[in-house]
Design a protein around this motif. Structure first.
Motif, PDB file in Angstrom:
ATOM      1  N   PRO A 137       1.667  -0.430  44.726  1.00 56.07           N
ATOM      2  CA  PRO A 137       2.281  -1.236  45.784  1.00 56.07           C
ATOM      3  C   PRO A 137       2.453  -2.683  45.346  1.00 56.07           C
ATOM      4  N   GLY A 138       3.564  -3.220  45.695  1.00 52.27           N
ATOM      5  CA  GLY A 138       3.805  -4.615  45.362  1.00 52.27           C
ATOM      6  C   GLY A 138       4.435  -4.806  44.001  1.00 52.27           C
ATOM      7  N   ARG A 139       4.582  -3.699  43.255  1.00 53.48           N
ATOM      8  CA  ARG A 139       5.092  -3.891  41.897  1.00 53.48           C
ATOM      9  C   ARG A 139       6.587  -3.670  41.777  1.00 53.48           C
ATOM     10  N   VAL A 140       7.234  -3.226  42.802  1.00 51.15           N
ATOM     11  CA  VAL A 140       8.693  -3.047  42.919  1.00 51.15           C
ATOM     12  C   VAL A 140       9.397  -2.316  41.780  1.00 51.15           C
ATOM     13  N   ASP A 141       8.692  -1.938  40.715  1.00 50.13           N
ATOM     14  CA  ASP A 141       9.358  -1.223  39.615  1.00 50.13           C
ATOM     15  C   ASP A 141      10.089   0.007  40.120  1.00 50.13           C
ATOM     16  N   LEU A 191       9.048   4.081  53.904  1.00 51.00           N
ATOM     17  CA  LEU A 191       8.254   3.735  52.732  1.00 51.00           C
ATOM     18  C   LEU A 191       8.198   2.231  52.525  1.00 51.00           C
ATOM     19  N   LEU A 215      16.175  -1.115  49.911  1.00 51.75           N
ATOM     20  CA  LEU A 215      16.717   0.110  49.350  1.00 51.75           C
ATOM     21  C   LEU A 215      17.354   0.964  50.419  1.00 51.75           C
ATOM     22  N   VAL A 231      10.689   5.777  44.977  1.00 55.16           N
ATOM     23  CA  VAL A 231      10.238   4.840  46.003  1.00 55.16           C
ATOM     24  C   VAL A 231       8.848   5.221  46.503  1.00 55.16           C
ATOM     25  N   ALA A 232       8.623   6.528  46.629  1.00 55.72           N
ATOM     26  CA  ALA A 232       7.319   6.941  47.114  1.00 55.72           C
ATOM     27  C   ALA A 232       6.235   6.567  46.117  1.00 55.72           C
ATOM     28  N   PHE A 233       6.509   6.790  44.848  1.00 53.50           N
ATOM     29  CA  PHE A 233       5.512   6.387  43.844  1.00 53.50           C
ATOM     30  C   PHE A 233       5.267   4.886  43.908  1.00 53.50           C
ATOM     31  N   ASP A 234       6.345   4.174  44.062  1.00 53.97           N
ATOM     32  CA  ASP A 234       6.226   2.721  44.159  1.00 53.97           C
ATOM     33  C   ASP A 234       5.307   2.334  45.301  1.00 53.97           C
ATOM     34  N   ARG A 235       5.515   3.002  46.412  1.00 53.17           N
ATOM     35  CA  ARG A 235       4.777   2.636  47.606  1.00 53.17           C
ATOM     36  C   ARG A 235       3.286   3.017  47.479  1.00 53.17           C
ATOM     37  N   TYR A 236       3.024   4.151  46.886  1.00 54.04           N
ATOM     38  CA  TYR A 236       1.645   4.635  46.929  1.00 54.04           C
ATOM     39  C   TYR A 236       0.852   4.369  45.660  1.00 54.04           C
ATOM     40  N   LEU A 237       1.514   4.297  44.544  1.00 51.58           N
ATOM     41  CA  LEU A 237       0.737   4.167  43.312  1.00 51.58           C
ATOM     42  C   LEU A 237       0.672   2.730  42.817  1.00 51.58           C
ATOM     43  N   GLN A 275      11.152   0.696  43.019  1.00 48.84           N
ATOM     44  CA  GLN A 275      12.328   0.395  43.831  1.00 48.84           C
ATOM     45  C   GLN A 275      13.509   0.004  42.968  1.00 48.84           C
ATOM     46  N   TYR A 286      14.175  -7.113  34.559  1.00 46.84           N
ATOM     47  CA  TYR A 286      15.182  -6.058  34.404  1.00 46.84           C
ATOM     48  C   TYR A 286      16.577  -6.635  34.181  1.00 46.84           C
TER      49      TYR A 286
END
Lengths: 230, 554, 104, 822
Positions: free
Chosen positions: C57-61, A115, A120, C49-55, C63, A204
């Motif tokens: 990207p680049g926003r690292v929240d 991913l 991570l 992580v998957a949401f981060d990657r696909y929805l 992660q 954060y």
């Protein structure tokens, strides 16, 4: 405690040896996974570079690079994860469960790599595989009269649990399949550790600090709990 | 009052009369009314007669939906729905209608020796329920409003339950409840469709009207020739109204998140498959047949099973043509499994009546297979098979009943040499069982071969058509196997002492059997004149309608 | 099939989740339950992580959330193992059914 | 050119008469009493058809070729039904073959009906002590109807219907003595074995219907030929139909499968290996039935079917047919050697002879096979009737070991039987043109087989070696085997010899030529033949290239097939002579049997008539008609025949060494049989003991019955029983369980409501709340995993509810999310 375990005699030893075999296989699996992983990482990075390069020269609509590699890797890792997770479910023996968990955690780390969450993934490997799991295994060793002692819940509960979990899984799958996500297609740039760190220490910051405090309290608490009775 | 209303409710009238006549006269009255219904129903032949090439169009129209003897009146008027009393008859309902009146009459006659039955109490109730049952069956075949159809369907169910449960054999209650539960399960699914169909036909019509504007609202949406301004239960309208049809078929029309037409088709299919019956929901049939008294078995096999097939053809295919395409493979598999599995189960039975019951499962499998492949020959064959089975299987059940009346048991292995003891009965039995076997020249053959050829003919559409046809053709060997084995064990062999005193079939029994034997032969020799001329027009139009709708699919 | 999308990861996570739940439901060994919990937590991580990657990207929240999950999981594991050891000391078993001294 | 339908009407009436007879006998048979019903059936049921057949035969012989073609062309078709949108018609297929077969069936049936009156005059009509006299004749009449209908049918579907009906009659008549268990079992065996064959027939029918779009024989053949022409022109064209289909099974194309499927029907009915098992058992029926149905007519229907659908056969299918036929004829002849039951012996000889016919068909000897069919019908019917006479005379003794010396008691039977033996053995004086029917027909089949096996070999040999020598040294110059090919249906009316003369013949001596032969278009620009078409080949005198036949795309007949057929030609006379000698000659071996033996005129009159037919059938009756029929019936296919006429000289001269080899085979066979059985059975016993296992194999008929019984019958019943168990204990159990659960639920609610609702509101409320409390408390186990279970279950239920109730809203949430997430 160790003495007690040893005193169990040959049967226990041979079983222990078996568990060692499982360990070896698991380690082998993880190592293989890592070998597989290495190119993925590089692919991710490479594609990252490639895309940026393409973007720099203004090429738009480039086809996602990587071809079959990503799906093949994904399916391999996903299969491992699923099998390991099911292994955890099915295993009756606590040591085996731990081994399966080990594999599952390792492959989750690989999922992170896939991913494009490299940091991570690394953390997962270090903290979970390297830390939590060892902790668990220590727990197993410290607490069992024998690691092969089994406590079985009633059959009915097993069936009930299976039915409920199965239904839940099916329902989740239905949701997942019918849901429409606004996905971002194609390759996305990886996240650098620096970026992560910056966010952690800006947006954060408070949670970060709280987590730090928490960890300290936990450390103290755990030490207290596990303290030898005087 | 039109002829159809008269025919449908004549048995009810008979039931009312039965209430008031002395007990000894009840059976006479019942037979008289059943006969009157049958004779009157023959007058419908006038409408369909001469269905040769020239007059096809006049009789069957140019597209699916032409009815005769239409009677319609508003029955229940709701705020935005209407339930109609809508009767009509076409090539699909007509032969089944005649079959019903005939079999009901013969079965009524077969009940003549009621006072010698083991359970001979309540003769009045028996015949009243019998006549009510006939009304229910007749109503199903002519009602063109879904709601009315459902009502008649349920009306038929209840008398049947009592007829089996009160006058049946030793395990009658179990069998009756089983029959009832199975059929009820089917009815419930049908009810779901009934409700869904109303709402889903309302939506597109309302949308269409708002598109048309005030003018449209003033005049209502103009369908084929009926004005409708909201949802409808009209089976013909549902099938032919282009607005409703395109809404039903659209991919975006969802029911519980699933595509509308296939789901509706499947629900209806399960409902009718229970009635047909198909493997694996057939298990009510052997029990019901074994426990039911002979005349009721005749009705059950001759008419009730046909309602499943009729339901497919009347509801599933015209209204949800795309569903048929979607489920074709599944249906064909169920059909073929029914054929083979039914035949195998029949082969292993030791109970005479159970064997005949399982043979019904096998034979109705051909109906399902023929319908599933959606070819002309398949449809025609399925329809023919229904009629043919409606003749041959009541005959077989009655043959069992005749011998049961004398021997009081149905163990196949305990019989033997009956042809010598009862020559006339033996000869008729041979005709009946050979008709069931599918011997050329008798009725069973035409349906089977038409279905097989029709299935094979779907080769262009479906790759699986050929294997299915071949496996189904293998069924004829099994059929021959169990029927001949049965004949050998029951009718051939040496005469047995314990049956030596049996009288040959009485005049009444012969009279019941002869019409069926004659029809079995006539249908085998003149399929065109006896069945096809009356059915093919409607079936071909329906198939064209289905093909059209499938072709229009995005 | 060949394009790996969000759904694929979510499916894996769903399986992990259900396995975890199942493990928790069916094990009487305290450590076993802990293992189930770990699985559930991991499934949450994968989801994040998957949401981060696909929805986004680049926003690292996502992660960062996952990072917190790992941290908390580690903390939880440490505490839980401690409790287990304590349990064992008191009752000489890790069978949770035996640990019913508080039940009325 | 005439368009009158006289012939058709006459034939149709000929079919109708036995039908009427059948119904009258079924309905009023009782009132006709014992001989009356029989005479009624003989006179109306078969007398009328015989008269009509004679009229038609005479009339037809008077028509010239053109008139015949016109009559065939214009025959009336009755629109019977619509199959899908395709009209199915029935009508009379009017051609020479039909006329010949119709006459043959009528005359043989008539004589056997007549014989039956005598046979049934004693107690033979009794089943378990009750006379079923009229029923027997009713069955016979029904059989007459179906068999004649089968012969004249113009549609494959109607042919199939009659086909099944003759099967039904066979079933009913085999099981006529249904008080005997083995008789009804034999009936079932016959019917089911036939059904297995019919299964293939149905598959063939399906293919014909779907691929050729019709069930009419002529139309199907025309379409088939058309499709093949299109295929040769362009293998991918849409018009190529069945030939363009890529489907294959075991390497057979779809067209071949169609042919083999149809042939499967014939395999069942003509009892070909491996479906032959029913015919010997079928001898359980009355002897006239064995003669009529299981020797003369019905079993030959398979051969007739192949002849009828010959135009739909591909070379591969023909090869399959030839192999099956050859196996049958050899294996069954060997079994016949060890039979001691006189009827069983005849039954196996029938099987063998049927194998000959099928083999002939497969070789392409269409004419010879049908010719053999007609001659065989006469002599085999006669042989069976003789055996019937013997059996009836000897009080139902069928064991030949108990007979012997009967020639004194039944001289007519003895000598007519001997004529039959001579005929079946193919007796004739080679080179003189004198011989019995079997002599000509069998030799012709062998001649064609020889050509197929060695003619080709010669050609190939020449190609490779380049010189002109025959491996087996046959006197090539005398070879006059003619190859008659009919190219197009428009030539259908031609006489064979005309066609032959009109053929352009060309040498095929070199590689290029062979190559060119495989090209689709023939040099003379004619329409290409169908795949089975032969290249008509060179005549040695004219072209100096030797005799060879090339079926296009077909390998030569394997030589062993030919040699097996020749071998059987030696076996046949042996076992027939053995049977005759054991029965009639030698010393009486059983006093009781010998004392009772007698013969009656009702039975031997038909015997004499049939023996006359046997003697002259080879010369007079059928051959010209059959050769003529060949033209129409095989229009697009291949026929190999010896010279189209019955010039025995030509045949014998043509066969050269073949004639020396086989022409006197009957004498060899007779001599061996005579040597062994001259002095009773002792020698034979010695030989039998010497043969050991070989004898056991033959005596048990290669264990076919045992294997079939074990595999099919037992297997089928086993599967059936398993199905029944599944049905009772699995399928039903599921529903019963569901019902049980619901009932328990109902009980529970009934318990709560009835006992606690009815007992009084307060009491009820109190108790219910207590119960409720109990119910509520019971899940409070204090175990985490149980709580978790409940929680998960509730979550799942909620999730499912959400899914069912408003999935739209869930996905719309996702869609909304789409808008908010940048």
């Amino acid at each position: 405690m160790f003495a007690r375990a040893k005193a169990r005699g040959s049967g226990g030893l041979s079983a222990q040896a078996k568990a060692c075999g499982s360990f070896r296989i698991a380690i082998l699996l993880v190592l293989t996974g890592m070998v597989l992983l290495a190119p993925t990482g590089s692919v991710a990075w490479a594609t990252d570079d490639a895309v940026t390069a393409e973007q720099q020269i203004g090429v738009t609509g480039a086809a996602p690079p990587g071809g079959l590699l990503e799906p093949i890797l994904f399916y391999a890792v996903a299969m491992t994860t699923v099998i390991a997770a099911l292994g955890v479910c099915i295993a009756k023996n606590i040591v085996r469960m731990a081994v399966w968990l080990f594999i599952a955690l390792g492959s989750v780390a690989m999922l992170y790599f896939l991913l494009a969450a490299d940091f991570l993934g690394a953390i997962q490997l270090i903290v979970y595989v390297g830390g939590t799991l060892i902790l668990l295994i220590f727990g197993v060793m410290l607490t069992s009269k024998s690691p092969w002692v089994r406590f079985e819940p009633p059959k009915l509960e097993l069936i009930g649990a299976a039915v409920v979990c199965g239904a839940l899984l099916v329902a989740l799958c239905v949701v997942l399949y019918s849901a429409v996500w606004p996905e971002t297609e194609g390759v996305v740039p990886g996240v650098s550790v620096a970026d992560l760190g910056r966010r952690l220490l800006t947006t954060y910051l408070v949670p970060f600090e709280v987590a730090g405090v928490l960890l300290m309290i936990v450390m103290v608490g755990a030490a207290h709990l596990a303290r030898q009775e005087k | 009052m039109g002829i159809l209303t008269l025919l449908v409710f004549l048995p009810v009238l008979g039931a009312v009369v039965c209430l008031f006549v002395p007990k000894q006269q009840v059976r006479t009255v019942a037979v008289a009314f059943a006969l009157a219904t049958f004779v009157l129903s023959l007058s419908l032949f006038g409408t369909f007669f001469g269905g040769g090439e020239d007059s096809t169009e006049a009789i069957f129209g140019t597209q699916y939906g032409k009815l005769h003897h239409v009677e319609r009146a508003t029955w229940i008027e709701g705020k935005n729905f209407t339930v109609e009393y809508f009767l009509g008859i076409d090539g699909l309902g007509f032969p089944l209608f005649i079959l019903t009146t005939l079999i009901a009459f013969l079965a009524c006659l077969a009940s003549w020796n009621f006072d010698r039955w083991k359970i001979n109490k309540g003769v009045r109730a028996y015949f009243i329920l019998f006549l009510l049952l006939e009304t229910g069956m007749l109503g199903v075949f002519v009602s063109m409003d879904f709601f009315l159809f459902y009502v008649f369907w349920e009306v038929m169910l209840l008398p049947m339950y009592f007829l089996i449960g009160v006058w049946g054999g030793s395990r009658r209650e179990y069998a009756a409840i089983k029959f009832f539960l199975f059929t009820l399960a089917g009815s419930v699914l049908m009810l779901v469709v009934l409700v869904a169909m109303y709402f889903y036909s309302d939506a597109p019509i309302t949308a269409e009207m708002s598109r048309l504007g005030t003018e449209g609202i003033a005049s209502g949406y103009r369908g084929e020739d009926v004005l409708i301004s909201h949802g409808t239960f009209d089976l013909i309208e549902l099938a032919t109204n282009p607005v409703i049809q395109s809404y039903f078929a659209a991919k975006s029309t969802l029911f519980l998140g699933l595509k509308f037409a296939p789901v509706m088709f499947m629900l209806l299919f399960i409902g009718f498959a229970i009635k047909l019956p198909c493997v694996p929901v057939h298990t009510w049939l052997p029990d019901a047949h074994v426990e039911a008294p002979t005349p009721i078995s005749m009705i059950l096999a001759g008419v009730l099973l046909k309602m499943g097939g009729y339901g497919f053809l009347r509801l599933c295919y015209p209204i949800f043509p795309t569903g048929g395409e979607r489920w074709a493979f599944f249906l064909a598999v169920v059909g073929v499994v029914s054929i083979i599995y039914g035949a195998l189960c029949a082969m292993a039975q030791t109970d005479f009546k159970k064997l005949v019951a399982y043979s019904s499962v096998s034979h109705m499998g051909y109906v399902l297979l023929g319908i599933a492949v959606m070819t002309q020959a398949g449809f025609q064959g399925a329809m023919f098979q229904m009629i043919a089975h409606g003749i041959s299987s009541p005959m077989c059940f009655y043959l069992v009943g005749v011998i049961y009346d004398r021997a009081h048991h149905r163990e196949i292995d305990r019989f033997g040499g009956l042809w010598l003891t009862m020559p006339r009965y033996g000869t008729l039995a041979t005709i009946g069982f050979f008709a069931s076997l599918g011997l050329p020249g008798l009725c069973g053959f035409i349906g089977e071969i038409w279905v097989l050829l029709g299935t094979f003919g779907a080769r262009d559409k479906y790759v699986w058509a050929v294997p299915m046809a071949i496996i189904a053709a293998g069924g004829v060997i099994l059929t021959a196997g169990y029927i001949l084995w049965l004949i050998r064990r029951v009718y051939l062999g040496q005469e047995r002492e314990e049956y030596a005193g049996f009288s040959d079939a009485s005049a009444r029994e012969t009279f019941v059997l002869i019409p069926m034997a004659v029809l079995a032969i006539a249908m085998g020799i003149f399929p065109m004149q006896t069945v096809f001329n009356y059915t093919n027009g409607t079936l071909d139009l329906m198939l064209a309608h289905v093909a059209n709708a499938t072709a229009m699919m995005p | 099939m060949l394009t790996i999308g969000l759904t694929h990861y979510l499916l894996v996570a769903a399986v992990l989740f259900c396995s975890g739940i199942f493990t928790m439901m069916t094990k009487r060994n305290a450590i076993g339950i802990l293992i189930g919990v770990e699985l559930v937590l991991n499934s949450a991580g994968v989801n994040l992580v998957a949401f981060d990657r696909y929805l986004g990207p680049g926003r690292v929240d996502g992660q960062i959330m996952a990072l917190f999950v790992i941290v908390l999981a580690a903390a939880e594991a440490a505490l839980a193992v401690g409790i287990c050891i304590n349990l064992y000391k008191n009752l000489a078993t890790v069978d949770v059914d035996t640990a019913a001294t508080l039940r009325g | 050119m005439t368009t009158s339908h006289t012939y058709e009407i006459l034939l149709a009436l000929g079919i109708l008469a036995p039908m009427i007879s059948f119904w009258v006998l079924v309905l009023f048979g009782r009132y006709l009493r014992k001989p009356g019903a029989g005479w009624f059936a003989v006179l109306l049921g078969m007398g009328v058809p015989l008269v009509l057949a004679t009229v038609v035969l005479i009339g037809w012989s008077g028509e010239d070729a053109a008139a015949r073609a016109a009559l065939t062309e214009n025959a009336y078709r009755f629109h019977w039904a619509n199959l899908g949108a395709v009209p199915v018609t029935i009508g009379v297929k009017l051609d020479s073959l039909t006329v010949a077969m119709f006459f043959m069936v009528a005359i043989v049936s008539f004589l056997i009906f007549f014989f039956s009156i005598g046979y049934m005059s004693g107690h033979s009509d009794e089943v378990d002590g009750k006379s079923l006299y009229s029923r027997f004749f009713a069955y016979l009449s029904l059989f007459g109807f179906s068999m004649l209908g089968l012969v004249v049918s113009s549609s494959l579907l109607f042919l199939f219907i009659c086909w099944e009906l003759v099967g039904l009659c066979s079933y009913l008549l085999i099981g006529f003595y249904f008080d005997r268990a083995y008789a009804s079992a034999a009936g079932i065996k016959a019917f089911i074995t036939n059904r297995v064959g019919d299964f293939g027939f149905i598959v063939g029918l399906m293919l014909v219907f779907f691929q050729l779009g019709t069930l009419d024989l002529d139309q199907a053949a025309a379409t088939f030929a058309g499709q093949h022409a299109a295929f040769l022109a362009d293998p991918t064209s849409a018009a190529a139909g069945i030939f363009a289909d890529p489907f294959t099974l075991f390497g057979w194309s779809l067209a071949t499968i169609m042919g083999i499927g149809l042939f499967c029907g014939a395999m069942g009915k003509s009892a070909q290996f491996p479906l032959h098992v029913w015919l010997p058992d079928a001898m359980a029926g009355p002897t006239p039935v064995s003669a009529l149905i299981h020797a003369a007519t019905m079993v030959a229907a398979g051969v007739y079917l192949v002849a009828r659908v010959f135009r739909l056969m591909t070379p591969e299918a023909l090869m399959f047919i030839a192999v099956i036929g050859c196996l049958t004829l050899t294996l069954m002849a060997l079994v016949a050697i060890v039979q001691v039951d006189i009827k069983k012996c005849l039954a196996y000889s029938t099987l063998s002879q049927l194998g000959y016919m099928i083999f002939g068909m497969g070789c392409g000897a269409w004419i010879a096979a049908l010719f053999h069919l007609t001659t065989h019908a006469f002599f085999k019917a006669m042989l069976f009737l003789c055996s019937g006479q013997v059996i009836e005379g000897c009080h139902h003794e069928q064991d030949m070991r108990k007979m012997g010396g009967l020639y004194k008691k039944m001289p007519v039977t003895c000598w007519t039987f001997f004529i039959g033996v001579l005929a079946i053995s193919g007796a004739g004086i080679a080179g003189t043109g004198i011989g019995l029917g079997g002599f000509f027909s069998k030799d012709e089949i062998l001649a064609v087989a020889y050509t197929r096996a060695y003619g080709w070999e010669y050609e190939k040999h020449q190609e490779s070696a380049g010189h002109d020598s025959h491996a087996l040294g046959a006197p090539r110059s005398k070879t006059e085997v003619r190859l008659v090919a009919f190219q197009d249906s428009d030539q259908a009316g031609h006489r064979p010899d005309q066609t032959h003369d009109g053929q352009r013949v060309e040498p095929a001596g070199n590689e290029d030529q062979v190559q060119r032969d495989r090209q689709p278009i023939l040099e003379d620009g004619k329409e290409p033949l169908h795949a089975g078409a032969i290249r008509l080949l060179q005549h040695p005198e004219e072209h100096g290239a030797g005799t060879a036949a090339i079926f296009r795309g077909i390998p030569p007949l394997p030589k062993w097939l030919f040699w097996l057929a020749v071998f059987t030609a030696y076996v046949t006379p042996f076992y027939m002579m053995r049977a005759w000698w054991m029965t009639f000659m030698g010393k009486p071996r059983d006093e009781h049997v010998y004392k009772h033996a007698h013969e009656i005129w009702l039975m031997y009159v038909p015997l004499i008539a049939l023996s006359v037919g046997t003697v002259f059938s080879g010369y007079l009756l059928f051959r010209p008609l059959i050769s003529d029929g060949a033209a129409a019936a095989t229009a697009a296919a291949t026929v190999l025949a010896t010279d189209g006429h019955m010039h025995t000289e030509a045949i014998n001269a043509a066969h050269g060494w073949l004639f020396w080899g086989v022409g006197f085979a009957f004498l060899v066979g007779f001599a061996i049989a005579f040597a062994i059985y001259r002095k009773g059975l002792e020698t034979a016993d010695k030989i039998r003991r010497g043969a050991g296992i070989l004898y056991v194999i033959l005596e048990r008929k290669y264990f076919f019955d045992e294997v079939y019984n074990f595999v099919w019958v037992k297997g089928c019943i086993l599967v059936a029983k398993i199905s029944r168990l599944i049905d009772t204990y699995v399928v039903d159990l599921l529903f019963d369980l569901a019902a049980f659960t619901i009932r328990r639920l109902a009980d529970f609610s009934g318990w709560v409501l009835d006992n606690h609702g009815v007992d009084g509101v307060f009491n009820g409320v109190a108790k219910t709340s207590q119960d409720f409390a109990g119910v509520v408390r019971s899940p409070q186990t204090g175990r985490i995993r149980n709580y978790l279970l409940f929680a998960a279950a509730v979550a799942t239920v909620v999730l499912i509810c959400v899914l069912l109730a408003g999935w739209e809203s869930v996905s719309s949430v996702a869609r909304a999310a789409e808008t908010t997430i940048p």
